[in-house]
Design an enzyme around this catalytic site. Sequence first.
Site, PDB file in Angstrom:
ATOM      1  N   PHE A  22       1.009  -1.043  -0.007  1.00 37.55           N
ATOM      2  CA  PHE A  22       0.007   0.063   0.104  1.00 37.55           C
ATOM      3  C   PHE A  22       0.849   1.062  -0.008  1.00 37.55           C
ATOM      4  O   PHE A  22       1.930   1.278   0.614  1.00 37.55           O
ATOM      5  CB  PHE A  22      -0.936  -0.079   1.035  1.00 37.55           C
ATOM      6  CG  PHE A  22      -1.952   0.663   1.096  1.00 37.55           C
ATOM      7  CD1 PHE A  22      -3.257   0.258   0.500  1.00 37.55           C
ATOM      8  CD2 PHE A  22      -2.021   2.009   1.769  1.00 37.55           C
ATOM      9  CE1 PHE A  22      -4.288   1.509   0.372  1.00 37.55           C
ATOM     10  CE2 PHE A  22      -3.058   3.027   1.680  1.00 37.55           C
ATOM     11  CZ  PHE A  22      -4.274   2.656   0.903  1.00 37.55           C
ATOM     12  N   ALA A  56       0.075  -2.478   5.782  1.00 37.51           N
ATOM     13  CA  ALA A  56       0.853  -2.704   7.205  1.00 37.51           C
ATOM     14  C   ALA A  56       0.325  -3.609   8.116  1.00 37.51           C
ATOM     15  O   ALA A  56       1.062  -4.135   9.084  1.00 37.51           O
ATOM     16  CB  ALA A  56       1.024  -0.905   7.824  1.00 37.51           C
ATOM     17  N   LEU A  57      -1.109  -3.750   7.869  1.00 35.23           N
ATOM     18  CA  LEU A  57      -1.423  -4.680   9.137  1.00 35.23           C
ATOM     19  C   LEU A  57      -1.132  -6.342   8.884  1.00 35.23           C
ATOM     20  O   LEU A  57      -1.130  -6.950   9.935  1.00 35.23           O
ATOM     21  CB  LEU A  57      -3.133  -4.769   9.207  1.00 35.23           C
ATOM     22  CG  LEU A  57      -3.666  -3.423   9.706  1.00 35.23           C
ATOM     23  CD1 LEU A  57      -5.138  -3.405   9.736  1.00 35.23           C
ATOM     24  CD2 LEU A  57      -3.186  -3.246  11.427  1.00 35.23           C
ATOM     25  N   GLU A  58      -0.845  -6.638   7.844  1.00 34.75           N
ATOM     26  CA  GLU A  58      -0.131  -7.753   7.304  1.00 34.75           C
ATOM     27  C   GLU A  58       1.070  -7.941   7.640  1.00 34.75           C
ATOM     28  O   GLU A  58       1.695  -9.139   7.546  1.00 34.75           O
ATOM     29  CB  GLU A  58      -0.565  -8.269   5.783  1.00 34.75           C
ATOM     30  CG  GLU A  58      -2.102  -8.250   5.491  1.00 34.75           C
ATOM     31  CD  GLU A  58      -2.883  -6.812   5.432  1.00 34.75           C
ATOM     32  OE1 GLU A  58      -3.767  -6.735   5.769  1.00 34.75           O
ATOM     33  OE2 GLU A  58      -2.164  -5.781   4.706  1.00 34.75           O
ATOM     34  N   VAL A  81       1.928   4.493   6.330  1.00 34.23           N
ATOM     35  CA  VAL A  81       0.698   4.659   6.767  1.00 34.23           C
ATOM     36  C   VAL A  81       0.677   6.223   6.606  1.00 34.23           C
ATOM     37  O   VAL A  81       1.150   6.816   7.662  1.00 34.23           O
ATOM     38  CB  VAL A  81       0.411   4.016   8.261  1.00 34.23           C
ATOM     39  CG1 VAL A  81      -1.158   4.354   8.516  1.00 34.23           C
ATOM     40  CG2 VAL A  81       0.943   2.470   8.149  1.00 34.23           C
ATOM     41  N   ILE A  82      -0.134   6.407   5.962  1.00 32.73           N
ATOM     42  CA  ILE A  82      -0.512   7.992   5.800  1.00 32.73           C
ATOM     43  C   ILE A  82      -1.985   8.369   6.390  1.00 32.73           C
ATOM     44  O   ILE A  82      -2.786   7.750   6.085  1.00 32.73           O
ATOM     45  CB  ILE A  82      -0.460   8.411   4.605  1.00 32.73           C
ATOM     46  CG1 ILE A  82       1.114   8.158   3.950  1.00 32.73           C
ATOM     47  CG2 ILE A  82      -0.707  10.051   4.038  1.00 32.73           C
ATOM     48  CD1 ILE A  82       1.415   8.323   2.536  1.00 32.73           C
ATOM     49  N   HIS A  88      -9.023   5.053  11.076  1.00 33.87           N
ATOM     50  CA  HIS A  88      -8.352   4.056  10.346  1.00 33.87           C
ATOM     51  C   HIS A  88      -6.754   4.090  10.417  1.00 33.87           C
ATOM     52  O   HIS A  88      -5.898   3.299  10.736  1.00 33.87           O
ATOM     53  CB  HIS A  88      -8.549   3.748   8.852  1.00 33.87           C
ATOM     54  CG  HIS A  88      -8.185   2.631   8.451  1.00 33.87           C
ATOM     55  ND1 HIS A  88      -8.604   1.281   8.677  1.00 33.87           N
ATOM     56  CD2 HIS A  88      -7.000   2.359   7.367  1.00 33.87           C
ATOM     57  CE1 HIS A  88      -7.878   0.193   7.933  1.00 33.87           C
ATOM     58  NE2 HIS A  88      -7.163   0.786   7.329  1.00 33.87           N
TER      59      HIS A  88
END
Length: 160
Positions: A22, A56-58, A81-82, A88
């Site tokens: 992402f 990022a969660l993975e 992560v923006i 979220h």
Amino acid sequence: MNLIQPNLNGSKLRIGIVQARFTNEIGSKMLEVCCNTLQELGVADEDITVATVPGALEVPLILQNMASSEQYDALIAIGVVIRGETYHFELVSNESGAGVTRVGLDYNIPIANAILTTENDEQAIVRIEEKASDAAKVAVECANLVNRLLEEQFDDEDDE
């Protein structure tokens, strides 16, 4: 006093990297900088393994699988992560960070967390070079430190 000096010689180390895709343009550049720095520190190209995940969660799950394989001296998490307009951002930032830390502690493996958390793309772009290069240095230094401490622990057990 026994002061252990930093060791940035990566010539005998195996490093695993997990990159969140992402915001792939930023993450891909971070990966490039990180790999180049690892090679400058002596890590052989064939001793660097890269896995990519959607976001990022993975990242922690794949770090956990790499750590449990016992094939790596250190791991690196790369991603961005923006902040958006919803909660979220906090969720992803906090949970990915906690997951990365937990894997390192659970498996006793150094993990350099280079998942950027920024307000916008511009902040992320400015931090690419430094954060990615630092992650490579942290991984090598901490891998060497943990390896040395483990060697000393085994040497002490042999003396008993």
